[in-house]
Design an enzyme around this catalytic site. Structure first.
Site, PDB file in Angstrom:
ATOM      1  N   GLY A  77     -55.351 -27.552  -8.386  1.00  0.00           N
ATOM      2  CA  GLY A  77     -55.794 -28.062  -7.094  1.00  0.00           C
ATOM      3  C   GLY A  77     -54.792 -28.902  -6.331  1.00  0.00           C
ATOM      4  O   GLY A  77     -55.040 -29.255  -5.173  1.00  0.00           O
ATOM      5  N   LEU A  81     -52.796 -25.171  -1.495  1.00  0.00           N
ATOM      6  CA  LEU A  81     -54.120 -24.843  -0.948  1.00  0.00           C
ATOM      7  C   LEU A  81     -55.281 -25.687  -1.468  1.00  0.00           C
ATOM      8  O   LEU A  81     -56.311 -25.806  -0.803  1.00  0.00           O
ATOM      9  CB  LEU A  81     -54.439 -23.360  -1.248  1.00  0.00           C
ATOM     10  CG  LEU A  81     -53.392 -22.339  -0.789  1.00  0.00           C
ATOM     11  CD1 LEU A  81     -53.885 -20.925  -1.042  1.00  0.00           C
ATOM     12  CD2 LEU A  81     -53.073 -22.528   0.691  1.00  0.00           C
ATOM     13  N   ILE A 103     -52.504 -30.267 -13.629  1.00  0.00           N
ATOM     14  CA  ILE A 103     -51.783 -30.914 -14.736  1.00  0.00           C
ATOM     15  C   ILE A 103     -50.851 -32.000 -14.219  1.00  0.00           C
ATOM     16  O   ILE A 103     -50.150 -32.626 -14.992  1.00  0.00           O
ATOM     17  CB  ILE A 103     -50.971 -29.883 -15.560  1.00  0.00           C
ATOM     18  CG1 ILE A 103     -50.107 -29.006 -14.646  1.00  0.00           C
ATOM     19  CG2 ILE A 103     -51.901 -29.020 -16.402  1.00  0.00           C
ATOM     20  CD1 ILE A 103     -49.159 -28.079 -15.389  1.00  0.00           C
ATOM     21  N   ILE A 121     -55.044 -25.182 -17.754  1.00  0.00           N
ATOM     22  CA  ILE A 121     -55.810 -23.938 -17.973  1.00  0.00           C
ATOM     23  C   ILE A 121     -55.392 -23.215 -19.248  1.00  0.00           C
ATOM     24  O   ILE A 121     -56.069 -22.285 -19.692  1.00  0.00           O
ATOM     25  CB  ILE A 121     -55.693 -22.969 -16.764  1.00  0.00           C
ATOM     26  CG1 ILE A 121     -54.221 -22.647 -16.470  1.00  0.00           C
ATOM     27  CG2 ILE A 121     -56.395 -23.532 -15.549  1.00  0.00           C
ATOM     28  CD1 ILE A 121     -54.055 -21.345 -15.716  1.00  0.00           C
ATOM     29  N   TYR A 209     -45.137 -12.070 -10.823  1.00  0.00           N
ATOM     30  CA  TYR A 209     -46.261 -12.613 -10.041  1.00  0.00           C
ATOM     31  C   TYR A 209     -47.196 -11.473  -9.617  1.00  0.00           C
ATOM     32  O   TYR A 209     -48.416 -11.546  -9.822  1.00  0.00           O
ATOM     33  CB  TYR A 209     -45.686 -13.334  -8.816  1.00  0.00           C
ATOM     34  CG  TYR A 209     -46.696 -13.926  -7.859  1.00  0.00           C
ATOM     35  CD1 TYR A 209     -47.624 -14.874  -8.265  1.00  0.00           C
ATOM     36  CD2 TYR A 209     -46.693 -13.550  -6.509  1.00  0.00           C
ATOM     37  CE1 TYR A 209     -48.522 -15.435  -7.361  1.00  0.00           C
ATOM     38  CE2 TYR A 209     -47.578 -14.113  -5.604  1.00  0.00           C
ATOM     39  CZ  TYR A 209     -48.495 -15.046  -6.030  1.00  0.00           C
ATOM     40  OH  TYR A 209     -49.377 -15.609  -5.133  1.00  0.00           O
ATOM     41  N   ILE A 239     -49.552 -18.077   3.289  1.00  0.00           N
ATOM     42  CA  ILE A 239     -50.395 -19.096   3.938  1.00  0.00           C
ATOM     43  C   ILE A 239     -49.514 -20.198   4.530  1.00  0.00           C
ATOM     44  O   ILE A 239     -48.594 -20.700   3.879  1.00  0.00           O
ATOM     45  CB  ILE A 239     -51.408 -19.695   2.938  1.00  0.00           C
ATOM     46  CG1 ILE A 239     -52.229 -18.570   2.279  1.00  0.00           C
ATOM     47  CG2 ILE A 239     -52.317 -20.696   3.647  1.00  0.00           C
ATOM     48  CD1 ILE A 239     -53.001 -17.674   3.220  1.00  0.00           C
TER      49      ILE A 239
END
Ligand SMILES: NC(=O)C1=CN([C@@H]2O[C@H](COP(=O)(O)OP(=O)(O)OC[C@H]3O[C@@H](n4cnc5c(N)ncnc54)[C@H](O)[C@@H]3O)[C@@H](O)[C@H]2O)C=CC1
Ligand SMILES: CC(=O)[C@H](N)C(=O)O
Length: 387
Positions: A77, A81, A103, A121, A209, A239
């Site tokens: 997070g 974004l 993290i 994660i 990716y 973005i």
């Protein structure tokens, strides 16, 4: 180094701010925003341990209750974004119902604006504990290693983007969560149709990716069919955001140029001037994410959708910025890794299915994007907060 004569710079800035303020006020009057509720002020509690954190919502209730609203966890997070998405979701669902995680250590303004928790994660047990203790019902999985950084560290990209995704899908399935995983224009490759690229076509990306994102799309759809997982996925374009920095991708130039244009008047572009890529302003991207998360399941004919807004080359973008800042000077120093990636990516995404099935509609075109970005960067966040 600055290209403007120093005696002109402050006067130019003042004029620019005034011009942009005028434009932004007109824009605010003429276009609707996301239709979200006003921010609910709630008492904030913070914990460094997921166990202490578990009663956060009940200890400090806001006007949104757990039964009214989903309890959302956003992984990764603190990237470009996540903070913006948390802000949007908190307006909709209540501050305490949206937990940001990463993290990294959050900056103060993030730490003090709502629940934040450490979550790696790759640590399955810790992730599961967070989901259970916080009664999570929606998971937005933003952790990733992006295209350019991925090519310089394939091992890390495999771990975060593939092993991490497996953890997310297993935990989401185990606990009956709705899970959103973004994909990307990078999930296509040179053998895909490029202008426009349909939802369903050949996908043979040549970056780790891209390979990991095709894997995410297919795994999510497989878990949906096999186990009934409520998996939702959008393929984002590049973005563009004013108050958060990109995390090492191929489209980063289109963010960096705005900051350089305002701060120094000079920019060195790492893609060729004719490199056409699909792009989107962050507000459209985050609204699309909320919309697909909220879409009734029976409207979703598929689980992975393209979304499109605009396409431009560095040349197009420079011309549009120069309408406001005519003295912007751009030089080119092409990065062969990024250029090779961009040359295999779509020029535009075909997104009629998203528009038909759940009403996707972008608001920002190139002209609005430039106006909005320059306004935000020039005036800080003052205008954005006043909207
Ligand atoms: N920003 C863009 O232009 C686009 C983004 N996307 C996707 O949207 C998502 C979010 O993108 P951004 O915010 O731009 O990415 P970013 O690179 O800015 O942020 C990714 C975040 O993941 C975190 N992370 C890395 N390893 C982790 C781990 N082991 N555990 C937990 N967190 C970890 C990082 O600390 C970082 O804050 C990503 O999945 C990305 O692929 C897709 C297309 C375009
Ligand atoms: C388009 C993306 O996925 C990202 N911005 C990147 O350039 O890697």
């Amino acid at each position: 180094m600055c290209c403007f004569p120093s005696h002109c710079r402050s006067m130019r800035r003042t004029m620019l701010v005034m011009q942009l303020l005028r434009g932004a006020v007109e824009h605010a009057g003429s276009s609707s925003r996301c239709g979200v509720e006003p921010l609910i002020s709630a008492v904030r509690g913070i914990s460094s341990s997921s166990q202490q954190f578990s009663n956060f919502g009940r200890t400090h209730p806001s006007s949104c209750t757990d039964t009214d609203h989903p309890k959302v966890l956003i992984t990764g997070g603190l990237g470009q974004l996540g903070v913006g998405l948390a802000k949007l979701l908190r307006r909709r669902f209540g501050k305490n119902n949206v937990i940001l995680s990463d993290i990294r250590k959050p900056p103060n303004h993030v730490y003090h604006n709502g629940p934040f928790i450490f979550s790696d994660i790759l640590d399955y047990k810790n992730l599961r504990e967070i989901v259970v203790n916080n009664n999570i019902s929606w998971l937005v999985h933003y952790s990733a290693v992006l295209s350019a950084v991925g090519e310089s560290n394939v091992t890390l990209a495999k771990e975060v983007n593939i092993t991490g995704l497996h953890n997310i899908l297993d935990i989401a399935t185990e606990h009956g969560l709705r899970v959103f995983v973004p994909s990307t224009i990078g999930a296509f490759g040179p053998s895909s149709p490029r202008d426009p690229t349909p939802d369903l076509c050949v996908q043979r990306p040549q970056t780790i990716y891209g390979v990991s994102k095709v894997h995410a799309e297919l795994m999510g759809e497989y878990y949906h069919h096999r186990y009934g997982l409520d998996f939702r996925c959008l393929r984002y374009p590049g973005i563009i955001s004013a108050d958060s920095q990109p995390g090492g991708g191929t489209t980063d130039y289109a963010v960096q140029i705005f900051h350089a244009a305002v701060k120094t008047g000079c920019f060195e572009c790492n893609l060729r001037s004719d490199t056409r890529l699909p792009m989107m302003y962050i507000d459209d991207c985050l609204r699309a994410t909320l919309e697909i998360l909220e879409a009734p399941a029976d409207t979703l004919v598929r689980r992975t959708y393209n979304i499109n807004a605009m396409s431009f080359t560095p040349h197009d973008l420079i011309q549009e910025i120069q309408k406001v800042l005519p003295d912007l000077k751009v030089t080119y120093n092409v990065d062969p890794v990024r250029q090779a990636i961009a040359d295999g990516w779509p020029m535009a995404l075909e997104d009629s299915a998203a528009r038909r099935d759940w009403g996707w509609k972008h608001e920002y075109d190139l002209q609005e994007l430039v106006q909005t970005m320059l306004t935000h960067i020039t005036t800080g966040n003052q205008l954005a907060q006043a909207y």
